[in-house]
Design a protein around this motif. Structure first.
Motif, PDB file in Angstrom:
ATOM      1  N   VAL A 294       1.990  36.875 126.375  1.00 33.70           N
ATOM      2  CA  VAL A 294       1.044  37.759 127.069  1.00 33.70           C
ATOM      3  C   VAL A 294       1.674  38.295 128.357  1.00 33.70           C
ATOM      4  CG1 VAL A 294      -1.147  37.800 128.322  1.00 33.70           C
ATOM      5  CG2 VAL A 294      -1.022  36.728 126.072  1.00 33.70           C
ATOM      6  N   ALA A 295       2.365  37.453 129.100  1.00 32.81           N
ATOM      7  CA  ALA A 295       2.995  37.880 130.353  1.00 32.81           C
ATOM      8  C   ALA A 295       4.091  38.912 130.089  1.00 32.81           C
ATOM      9  CB  ALA A 295       3.565  36.675 131.086  1.00 32.81           C
TER      10      ALA A 295
ATOM     11  N   ARG B 234       4.362  40.928 127.468  1.00 33.79           N
ATOM     12  CA  ARG B 234       3.743  42.183 127.016  1.00 33.79           C
ATOM     13  C   ARG B 234       3.148  42.963 128.180  1.00 33.79           C
ATOM     14  NH1 ARG B 234       0.207  40.066 122.550  1.00 33.79           N
ATOM     15  NH2 ARG B 234       1.789  39.083 121.298  1.00 33.79           N
ATOM     16  N   SER B 235       2.495  42.277 129.107  1.00 36.24           N
ATOM     17  CA  SER B 235       1.881  42.998 130.227  1.00 36.24           C
ATOM     18  C   SER B 235       2.948  43.606 131.132  1.00 36.24           C
ATOM     19  CB  SER B 235       0.958  42.073 131.019  1.00 36.24           C
ATOM     20  OG  SER B 235       1.702  41.105 131.711  1.00 36.24           O
ATOM     21  N   ARG B 236       4.077  42.932 131.298  1.00 40.27           N
ATOM     22  CA  ARG B 236       5.164  43.508 132.112  1.00 40.27           C
ATOM     23  C   ARG B 236       5.771  44.725 131.427  1.00 40.27           C
ATOM     24  NH1 ARG B 236       7.990  37.959 134.000  1.00 40.27           N
ATOM     25  NH2 ARG B 236       6.502  37.458 135.632  1.00 40.27           N
TER      26      ARG B 236
ATOM     27  N   ARG C  62       4.231  46.750 129.425  1.00 35.68           N
ATOM     28  CA  ARG C  62       3.271  47.852 129.555  1.00 35.68           C
ATOM     29  C   ARG C  62       3.380  48.499 130.927  1.00 35.68           C
ATOM     30  NH1 ARG C  62      -1.769  44.838 126.951  1.00 35.68           N
ATOM     31  NH2 ARG C  62      -1.151  45.009 124.785  1.00 35.68           N
ATOM     32  N   GLU C  63       3.549  47.666 131.964  1.00 38.82           N
ATOM     33  CA  GLU C  63       3.676  48.212 133.314  1.00 38.82           C
ATOM     34  C   GLU C  63       4.934  49.061 133.432  1.00 38.82           C
ATOM     35  OE1 GLU C  63       3.600  44.939 136.030  1.00 38.82           O
ATOM     36  OE2 GLU C  63       1.510  44.465 135.639  1.00 38.82           O
TER      37      GLU C  63
END
Length: 158
Positions: free
Chosen positions: A125-126, A128-130, A132-133
């Motif tokens: 999850v971490a 993937r979120s990075r 996306r950013e």
């Protein structure tokens, strides 16, 4: 008269609610034997109570198990022999810490598997979120100007 009746009724209700706990008294030759007995009954589970050890259980089967532990100790049985006798009689459920073998390996490995899975999920999850950013483009100069204008208009209205 009414107070006396109330008091008697309260006394009767309390008398039926009180249960005296009777504990067996076993005779041990040494303090070490008594401690060994206490350790054994603390690590054996009551088959009726499920998550209570036989030391704390008031179930009749727990009393039988405590008696059996005492008898076997007096006959010179080792801890493994005592546990083995009770496991043979009641099944492996009576052990809080079952031995590691092919039938119980999943039971012993599950906490490690759960932690590793949880860490992997959090890491995924971490990451993937990075990503996306990083993938989100910054505002173009026109969009930035439009946002500044919107904020300025809002400040003028307040």
């Amino acid at each position: 008269m009414r107070n006396i009746q109330s008091a008697l009724l309260l006394l009767i209700v309390c008398a039926f609610g009180v249960q005296a706990e009777v504990r067996e008294v076993y005779d041990f030759d040494t303090r070490a034997e008594e401690q060994r007995y206490q350790n054994l009954i603390a690590e054996l589970r009551c088959p009726k109570c499920q998550n209570q050890n036989i030391a704390d259980s008031n179930a009749p089967i727990s009393k039988d198990m405590r008696d059996q532990v005492y008898r076997l100790m007096k006959n010179g049985a080792t801890n493994d022999e005592i546990v083995g006798d009770l496991v043979g009689r009641f099944g492996e459920f009576v052990q809080y810490k079952p031995p590691v073998d092919k039938r119980t390996i999943l039971l012993w490995a599950f906490p490690a598997i759960a932690v590793i899975t949880g860490v992997a999920i959090v890491a995924g999850v971490a990451i993937r979120s990075r990503k996306r950013e990083e993938e989100e483009p910054a505002l173009s100069p026109e969009e930035l100007a439009r946002v500044k204008k919107m904020l300025a208009d809002k400040d003028q209205q307040d």
